[in-house]
Design an enzyme around this catalytic site. Structure first.
Site, PDB file in Angstrom:
ATOM      1  N   CYS A 383      -7.663   0.420  -4.508  1.00  0.00           N
ATOM      2  CA  CYS A 383      -8.275  -0.893  -4.338  1.00  0.00           C
ATOM      3  C   CYS A 383      -7.454  -1.970  -5.048  1.00  0.00           C
ATOM      4  O   CYS A 383      -6.378  -2.309  -4.573  1.00  0.00           O
ATOM      5  CB  CYS A 383      -9.739  -0.870  -4.749  1.00  0.00           C
ATOM      6  SG  CYS A 383     -10.686  -2.131  -3.888  1.00  0.00           S
ATOM      7  N   HIS A 509     -11.910   3.418  -1.587  1.00  0.00           N
ATOM      8  CA  HIS A 509     -12.056   4.229  -2.805  1.00  0.00           C
ATOM      9  C   HIS A 509     -12.194   5.703  -2.426  1.00  0.00           C
ATOM     10  O   HIS A 509     -13.316   6.178  -2.209  1.00  0.00           O
ATOM     11  CB  HIS A 509     -13.311   3.815  -3.572  1.00  0.00           C
ATOM     12  CG  HIS A 509     -13.231   2.456  -4.170  1.00  0.00           C
ATOM     13  ND1 HIS A 509     -13.001   2.244  -5.510  1.00  0.00           N
ATOM     14  CD2 HIS A 509     -13.350   1.233  -3.607  1.00  0.00           C
ATOM     15  CE1 HIS A 509     -12.987   0.941  -5.749  1.00  0.00           C
ATOM     16  NE2 HIS A 509     -13.201   0.308  -4.611  1.00  0.00           N
ATOM     17  N   GLU A 511     -12.032   8.203  -4.267  1.00  0.00           N
ATOM     18  CA  GLU A 511     -12.687   8.974  -5.339  1.00  0.00           C
ATOM     19  C   GLU A 511     -14.178   9.199  -5.095  1.00  0.00           C
ATOM     20  O   GLU A 511     -14.753  10.150  -5.612  1.00  0.00           O
ATOM     21  CB  GLU A 511     -12.452   8.307  -6.706  1.00  0.00           C
ATOM     22  CG  GLU A 511     -13.176   6.984  -6.966  1.00  0.00           C
ATOM     23  CD  GLU A 511     -12.451   5.756  -6.457  1.00  0.00           C
ATOM     24  OE1 GLU A 511     -11.566   5.888  -5.575  1.00  0.00           O
ATOM     25  OE2 GLU A 511     -12.777   4.633  -6.912  1.00  0.00           O
TER      26      GLU A 511
HETATM   27  N1  GLN Z   1     -11.001  -7.334  -6.889  1.00  0.00           N
HETATM   28  C1  GLN Z   1     -10.476  -6.762  -5.671  1.00  0.00           C
HETATM   29  C2  GLN Z   1     -11.236  -7.208  -4.440  1.00  0.00           C
HETATM   30  O1  GLN Z   1     -12.346  -7.642  -4.529  1.00  0.00           O
HETATM   31  C3  GLN Z   1     -10.449  -5.246  -5.761  1.00  0.00           C
HETATM   32  C4  GLN Z   1     -11.803  -4.618  -5.851  1.00  0.00           C
HETATM   33  C5  GLN Z   1     -11.792  -3.208  -6.336  1.00  0.00           C
HETATM   34  O2  GLN Z   1     -10.815  -2.763  -6.973  1.00  0.00           O
HETATM   35  N2  GLN Z   1     -12.867  -2.480  -6.112  1.00  0.00           N
HETATM   36  O3  GLN Z   1     -10.742  -7.116  -3.355  1.00  0.00           O
END
Ligand code: GLN
Length: 532
Positions: A383, A509, A511
């Site tokens: 992310c 994600h 994970e």
């Molecule tokens: N802050 C980033 C976004 O909103 C990444 C979010 C995250 O790592 N879950 O796109």
């Protein structure tokens, strides 16, 4: 139709005793006896969900397929049972009150005074029963967050009291407490447990089973004493001794007959013995590995390992597949500078840059990516970690000076990561990100495709910003390619640098989907690359 039975799990004496792990272990054991089980968590805080909480407050925010931002215990439930959870599996005080107040504003209460009992407790009971109405489960295990005696858990406990009365024989209450060891006298003490049970009795709840968390073995005498003081059969006083891994807890609970006692009390057949063969194989491999490696986890909440719970567990699962113990070097991105990056990251076999929000400590993440890219150390960006890999490449390879994500710099001349179009009018913070499962189509000839072994995958998201496809061609020409795309929106979900050993960034994600029986393919592939 089978009528669903209920198990309630409460905690006393201290927090963090591992109610979630006990609840997950019981679910695993019942599942291994052929029952369809789900776990539910009731959280007593006023936030609608943990999505707006700082990870320091409450650890990781776990995301389900249907896009609910939930307590990290739901991650344990899924990792243990491999059954997806949903919004219905996590209810907070905030959500209960929000539902009741919305109905009050609509006029649904027809002029009545709206009160904690019965309106709030009715709403809690309704939410507990929602999972029964699906008809999908034989047993629902509901864990009540907090500790007996807390002001804020009272409405939940009162709802459990009412529900147990309504359900009669069809419910079991397990209370988890701590039996502290006093080194000075060399004794295990039961008094805190007695007091904790007393505080439950005061509100009309009699536990059927006590699970005692302890550092030392409990003697028969101690069990008898607890049984006598707490009106619980001696065989239902269960020891939960400290173990080196949470994955051992189901086996310990099986030895202590927790599952059998629960089924007897619920008047359900035992169905032979639980089939825990695969679980035991996993546990054996977890303890008997032939090699060890160290990988770096770079984030800004590393002091609290729970903030990255699912990532740490995914490493454990992937290590088992690779016959290897994965040790994590927890690195705070704030501490990483150009001067010390080589020293901080030296010796690591792989580096993961973690998810996150906001500008703080972003420079350390960029330095980390640069180091991994220029030293060909296997790199996994999750992310925000993926987004920083894109920004680093833009600045240092494409020479786009001050390229950035618009999250960090709204005026950047090169917005290589930009706000999702769907987010442009969003102002509220809670529950408004791009959340939950979306499909992703993989490019053949990529590490991602090699790992998954299929073209169409589905992964969970939690973000507002996204790779800016306007720059895609420029990136691809220079060697950072998009290898996974959402088939409907065309959004880039995965980037890779094929010229490097293993350099993968995912907007989603992975994970959240790694479980004991299905370790996540990307984590498995990453660890394999770290070992080669
Ligand atoms: N802050 C980033 C976004 O909103 C990444 C979010 C995250 O790592 N879950 O796109």
């Amino acid at each position: 139709m089978v009528s669903t039975k209920h198990v309630f799990v409460t905690g006393g004496v201290a927090s963090s005793l591992g109610k979630g792990i006990i609840a997950s272990s019981l679910a695993k054991l019942l599942q291994a006896r052929g029952y369809k089980v789900t776990n539910q968590k009731l959280d007593p805080y006023i936030n609608i969900d943990p999505g707006t909480l700082n990870p320091y407050e409450h650890g990781e925010c776990y995301v389900t397929n249907d896009g609910a931002e939930t307590d990290l215990d739901l991650g344990h439930y899924e990792r243990f049972t491999d059954c997806p959870t949903s919004q219905a599996n996590n209810i907070t005080t905030g959500r209960i009150y929000q539902n009741v107040i919305t109905r009050e504003r609509r006029g649904d209460f027809l002029g009545k005074t709206v009160q904690i009992v019965p309106h709030i407790t009715d709403e809690i009971k309704h939410n507990i029963k929602l999972l029964c109405n699906t008809g999908d489960y034989d047993v629902i295990i509901t864990e009540i967050g907090g500790t007996a005696g807390d002001i804020e858990s009272l409405p939940f406990l009162e709802a459990v009291r009412q529900l147990r009365w309504e359900l009669g024989e069809k419910s079991v209450l397990i209370h988890l407490t701590l039996v502290p060891y006093l080194a000075a006298t060399g004794e295990l003490k039961t008094k805190p447990t007695q007091h904790s049970v007393k505080s439950l009795l005061e509100i009309g709840l009699q536990p059927d089973i006590l699970v005692l968390r302890t550092e030392r073995e409990l003697s028969d005498d101690l069990r008898k004493k607890v049984s006598l003081f707490c009106n619980v059969e001696p065989k239902a006083v269960i020891e939960s001794i400290d173990v080196s891994t949470i994955y051992e807890v189901p086996i310990r609970m099986e030895t202590e007959n927790l599952d059998q006692i629960v089924l007897q009390k619920l008047e359900l057949p035992l169905n032979g013995i639980p089939d825990m063969d695969l679980w035991k194989q996993f546990l054996y491999k977890l303890k008997n590995y032939s090699r060890e490696i160290e990988v770096g986890l770079v984030g800004k909440y590393v002091e609290l390992h729970d903030a990255y719970k699912s990532i740490a567990e995914s490493f454990i699962h992937a290590g088992v597949v690779n016959d290897c113990k994965v040790n994590i070097r927890w690195l705070h991105s704030e501490d990483i500078t150009s001067d010390n990056v080589a020293e901080k990251l030296g010796g690591l076999k792989g580096i993961l840059v973690a998810p996150g929000f906001g500008n703080r400590a972003i420079v350390g993440k960029l330095r980390t990516v640069e180091y991994a890219r220029t030293h060909n150390v296997p790199f996994f960006g999750v992310c925000l970690g993926m987004q920083m890999a894109v920004v680093e490449f833009a600045r240092n390879v494409l020479n786009l000076k001050d390229a950035n994500s618009t999250e960090m710099d709204t005026d950047t001349p090169y917005p290589v990561i930009a706000l999702l179009e769907s987010q442009e009018k969003v102002t509220d913070k809670g529950g408004t990100m791009r959340l939950g499962a979306y499909k992703c189509e993989l490019k053949e000839e990529s590490h991602a495709y090699e790992a998954y072994g299929e073209k169409l995958i589905e992964e969970r998201h939690r973000h507002r910003y996204e790779f800016n496809n306007k720059y895609k061609e420029q990136f691809e020409k220079a060697g950072l390619v998009s290898t996974g795309v959402n088939p409907e929106s065309g959004l880039t979900e995965i980037v890779e640098i094929p010229a490097l050993k293993w350099f993968v960034g995912t907007q989603f994600h992975p994970e959240y989907k790694s479980t004991v029986s299905k370790p996540h393919p990307l984590f498995v592939s990453f660890i394999k690359a770290c070992l080669s």
